[in-house]
Design a protein around this motif. Sequence first.
Motif, PDB file in Angstrom:
ATOM      1  N   LYS A 155       2.536  -5.582  -5.404  1.00 56.93           N
ATOM      2  CA  LYS A 155       3.571  -5.837  -4.410  1.00 56.93           C
ATOM      3  C   LYS A 155       3.570  -7.262  -3.875  1.00 56.93           C
ATOM      4  CE  LYS A 155       3.301  -0.997  -3.128  1.00 56.93           C
ATOM      5  NZ  LYS A 155       2.988  -0.015  -2.097  1.00 56.93           N
ATOM      6  N   GLY A 156       2.625  -8.063  -4.326  1.00 56.65           N
ATOM      7  CA  GLY A 156       2.642  -9.476  -3.973  1.00 56.65           C
ATOM      8  C   GLY A 156       2.496  -9.730  -2.479  1.00 56.65           C
ATOM      9  N   ASN A 157       3.229 -10.713  -1.963  1.00 56.56           N
ATOM     10  CA  ASN A 157       3.084 -11.132  -0.581  1.00 56.56           C
ATOM     11  C   ASN A 157       3.442 -10.039   0.421  1.00 56.56           C
ATOM     12  OD1 ASN A 157       2.223 -13.677  -1.291  1.00 56.56           O
ATOM     13  ND2 ASN A 157       4.298 -14.511  -1.386  1.00 56.56           N
ATOM     14  N   GLY A 158       4.171  -9.014  -0.038  1.00 51.99           N
ATOM     15  CA  GLY A 158       4.549  -7.934   0.865  1.00 51.99           C
ATOM     16  C   GLY A 158       3.357  -7.213   1.456  1.00 51.99           C
ATOM     17  N   GLN A 159       2.202  -7.261   0.778  1.00 50.61           N
ATOM     18  CA  GLN A 159       1.002  -6.629   1.320  1.00 50.61           C
ATOM     19  C   GLN A 159      -0.095  -7.663   1.562  1.00 50.61           C
ATOM     20  OE1 GLN A 159      -0.333  -3.190  -0.805  1.00 50.61           O
ATOM     21  NE2 GLN A 159       1.381  -1.943  -0.149  1.00 50.61           N
ATOM     22  N   ARG A 160       0.290  -8.881   1.810  1.00 45.66           N
ATOM     23  CA  ARG A 160      -0.696  -9.907   2.126  1.00 45.66           C
ATOM     24  C   ARG A 160      -0.594 -10.345   3.578  1.00 45.66           C
ATOM     25  NH1 ARG A 160      -4.765  -9.563  -1.426  1.00 45.66           N
ATOM     26  NH2 ARG A 160      -4.090  -9.876  -3.573  1.00 45.66           N
ATOM     27  N   GLY A 161       0.052  -9.538   4.427  1.00 45.21           N
ATOM     28  CA  GLY A 161       0.176  -9.867   5.844  1.00 45.21           C
ATOM     29  C   GLY A 161      -1.050  -9.490   6.635  1.00 45.21           C
ATOM     30  N   PHE A 162      -2.081  -8.967   5.966  1.00 44.20           N
ATOM     31  CA  PHE A 162      -3.327  -8.601   6.620  1.00 44.20           C
ATOM     32  C   PHE A 162      -4.427  -8.699   5.568  1.00 44.20           C
ATOM     33  CE2 PHE A 162      -0.551  -5.051   5.598  1.00 44.20           C
ATOM     34  CZ  PHE A 162      -1.255  -4.420   4.595  1.00 44.20           C
ATOM     35  N   ARG A 163      -5.643  -8.690   6.013  1.00 44.70           N
ATOM     36  CA  ARG A 163      -6.768  -8.850   5.083  1.00 44.70           C
ATOM     37  C   ARG A 163      -7.164  -7.509   4.476  1.00 44.70           C
ATOM     38  NH1 ARG A 163     -11.050 -11.213   9.029  1.00 44.70           N
ATOM     39  NH2 ARG A 163     -10.251  -9.361  10.128  1.00 44.70           N
ATOM     40  N   ASP A 164      -7.766  -7.543   3.303  1.00 45.38           N
ATOM     41  CA  ASP A 164      -8.209  -6.307   2.660  1.00 45.38           C
ATOM     42  C   ASP A 164      -9.174  -5.535   3.552  1.00 45.38           C
ATOM     43  OD1 ASP A 164      -6.693  -6.853   0.470  1.00 45.38           O
ATOM     44  OD2 ASP A 164      -8.332  -7.510  -0.819  1.00 45.38           O
ATOM     45  N   GLU A 165     -10.014  -6.256   4.291  1.00 44.72           N
ATOM     46  CA  GLU A 165     -10.996  -5.575   5.137  1.00 44.72           C
ATOM     47  C   GLU A 165     -10.368  -4.892   6.353  1.00 44.72           C
ATOM     48  OE1 GLU A 165     -11.842 -10.092   5.679  1.00 44.72           O
ATOM     49  OE2 GLU A 165     -11.108  -8.754   4.087  1.00 44.72           O
ATOM     50  N   TYR A 190      -1.817   5.698   2.127  1.00 45.47           N
ATOM     51  CA  TYR A 190      -1.299   4.344   1.931  1.00 45.47           C
ATOM     52  C   TYR A 190      -1.850   3.772   0.620  1.00 45.47           C
ATOM     53  CZ  TYR A 190      -1.293  -0.748   2.370  1.00 45.47           C
ATOM     54  OH  TYR A 190      -1.162  -2.094   2.131  1.00 45.47           O
ATOM     55  N   ALA A 191      -0.950   3.321  -0.222  1.00 48.34           N
ATOM     56  CA  ALA A 191      -1.332   2.740  -1.508  1.00 48.34           C
ATOM     57  C   ALA A 191      -1.458   1.229  -1.346  1.00 48.34           C
ATOM     58  CB  ALA A 191      -0.291   3.075  -2.567  1.00 48.34           C
ATOM     59  N   HIS A 192      -2.686   0.749  -1.268  1.00 48.74           N
ATOM     60  CA  HIS A 192      -2.914  -0.686  -1.106  1.00 48.74           C
ATOM     61  C   HIS A 192      -2.985  -1.317  -2.493  1.00 48.74           C
ATOM     62  CE1 HIS A 192      -3.961  -4.341   0.883  1.00 48.74           C
ATOM     63  NE2 HIS A 192      -5.131  -4.441   0.280  1.00 48.74           N
ATOM     64  N   VAL A 193      -1.848  -1.843  -2.953  1.00 48.36           N
ATOM     65  CA  VAL A 193      -1.760  -2.412  -4.305  1.00 48.36           C
ATOM     66  C   VAL A 193      -1.129  -3.808  -4.238  1.00 48.36           C
ATOM     67  CG1 VAL A 193      -1.770  -0.271  -5.633  1.00 48.36           C
ATOM     68  CG2 VAL A 193       0.357  -1.037  -4.599  1.00 48.36           C
ATOM     69  N   PRO A 194      -1.780  -4.768  -3.570  1.00 43.40           N
ATOM     70  CA  PRO A 194      -1.191  -6.095  -3.426  1.00 43.40           C
ATOM     71  C   PRO A 194      -0.999  -6.833  -4.742  1.00 43.40           C
ATOM     72  CG  PRO A 194      -3.479  -6.072  -2.664  1.00 43.40           C
ATOM     73  CD  PRO A 194      -3.085  -4.651  -2.890  1.00 43.40           C
ATOM     74  N   PRO A 239      -3.432  -0.486   7.633  1.00 48.06           N
ATOM     75  CA  PRO A 239      -4.288  -1.506   8.245  1.00 48.06           C
ATOM     76  C   PRO A 239      -4.444  -1.275   9.748  1.00 48.06           C
ATOM     77  CG  PRO A 239      -2.175  -2.433   7.562  1.00 48.06           C
ATOM     78  CD  PRO A 239      -2.271  -1.085   6.944  1.00 48.06           C
ATOM     79  N   PHE A 240      -5.673  -1.391  10.219  1.00 46.23           N
ATOM     80  CA  PHE A 240      -6.050  -1.269  11.630  1.00 46.23           C
ATOM     81  C   PHE A 240      -5.951   0.162  12.161  1.00 46.23           C
ATOM     82  CE2 PHE A 240      -4.133  -5.598  11.259  1.00 46.23           C
ATOM     83  CZ  PHE A 240      -5.310  -6.333  11.379  1.00 46.23           C
ATOM     84  N   GLN A 241      -5.633   1.111  11.297  1.00 44.30           N
ATOM     85  CA  GLN A 241      -5.459   2.496  11.752  1.00 44.30           C
ATOM     86  C   GLN A 241      -6.821   3.152  11.976  1.00 44.30           C
ATOM     87  OE1 GLN A 241      -3.809   5.383   8.903  1.00 44.30           O
ATOM     88  NE2 GLN A 241      -2.123   5.710  10.334  1.00 44.30           N
ATOM     89  N   GLY A 242      -6.967   3.784  13.144  1.00 46.44           N
ATOM     90  CA  GLY A 242      -8.201   4.486  13.471  1.00 46.44           C
ATOM     91  C   GLY A 242      -7.937   5.942  13.771  1.00 46.44           C
ATOM     92  N   ILE A 243      -8.992   6.680  14.046  1.00 48.99           N
ATOM     93  CA  ILE A 243      -8.882   8.110  14.323  1.00 48.99           C
ATOM     94  C   ILE A 243      -7.963   8.362  15.506  1.00 48.99           C
ATOM     95  CG2 ILE A 243     -10.180  10.124  15.130  1.00 48.99           C
ATOM     96  CD1 ILE A 243     -12.568   9.056  13.488  1.00 48.99           C
TER      97      ILE A 243
END
Length: 454
Positions: free
Chosen positions: A249-259, A242-246, A215-219
């Motif tokens: 993994k539940g709340n562990g990957q809900r600290g940021f938005r999908d976008e 990065y495997a985005h599989v909320p 998340p938020f990672q740019g060039i």
Amino acid sequence: MTISLIQKYNVPGPRYTSYPTVPYWEEEGFTNDIWKQTFIKSFQESNQKEGISLYIHLPFCESLCTFCGCHKRITKRHDVEHPYIEAVLKEWQLYCELFPEKPIIKEIHLGGGTPTFFSTENLTCLINGILSKAEIASEHEFSFEGHPNNTTRDHLQTLFDLGFRRVSFGVQDYSEKVQKAIHRIQPFHNVAKVTFWAREIGYTSISHDLVFGLPFQGIENIIDTIEKTKSLSPDRLAFYSYAHVPWIKGNGQRGFRDEDVPKDDEKRKLYEIGKNLLAKKGYHEIGMDHFALKKDSMYTAFEEGNLHRNFMGYTASKTQLMIGLGASSISDSWYSFAQNEKSIEDYYARLEQNELPVFKGHLLSEEDLIIRRHILNIMCQFATSWDENDLYFQELPKVIEELREMENDGLLVIQDNAIIVTEKGKPFVRNICMAFDLRLQRKAPQTQLFSMTV
């Protein structure tokens, strides 16, 4: 590489640390007795020839990193260490009682969780307890995963004295914004410190794990991270997607938005820039997501065709038998897989009954064994062939036809009795393996089980 290729092939797919993949294990009919039979068979075939491997899962972490997909227990209580070590040693004893002769250990890997959560005293107790019942292979490789924030020089020295020569440090990304999003605040000087310590002590292979698509990672973040990484010159690198599989993994990957997470061509651009930078820095691509300097044993194994892949990932030390110790660990006898109880409480309860804590597994069929070899070849050598009769299978013509479109897209070359992955096709190696995955072909999942391939 075109956007259309990325959109075309960016589908959910396994990472193939095993075949069949865990969701396709046939658990019905699998028993602990079956596991023991295949385990003993494999041990008798391979112990004297190549030794065995041990993966030891140490599940405790003091805080949750939101990118992590490992089985872990978050706690700041260190009184959990000793009971867990005692349990792992009891599990090892149960295996030792099955061995028809003394095991020869070629490989030990400490994974987690956070292995450096444990004190040096408890790690010493663990390793000495393991080795007291075994011989050590002459060309062994002992490795562990170290967290740069809590790995001390004492950790490094103690494990070095116990025979460890390889260490892997989780870095991910040096951007403060990205680190906050994944809950892994880790300054560059912490990584530099442990890397220099390891080199001073005498570790012969130091690895850093980097992740793209966070998340938020740019060039600019990828460039900065790789430039900083090169300044420390680790011998090998993992550059993971990065495997985005909320949904898993539940709340562990809900600290940021999908976008907030880079996707498709944007994410692949991060990989391409990173890969090109690594090549300029002298790192050679070996297998999926892995890079090494020419002096590293992983590079040598790749060049000599000896690279292997199992539940620990890529390894230069192939063994037919790998025993997983600890909660959630997976063992591999080549002929079958067996996974331990996932929860620590269930793991302890099974051991208290003097039982191996296996709760599920899979007995590989003859077809599974053939497909497994093809997928291993593709993942480890970027090629496979069937000129040997034992690698031919009935559905092969159908698989070849399915690969024609990938050949037209320039991802691979089909020869009379082989396929070779092209440079253009290396980022899509998971997709190529999926064409051989007969279990996946016959029963497509109804829900998303895997992360996206791109």
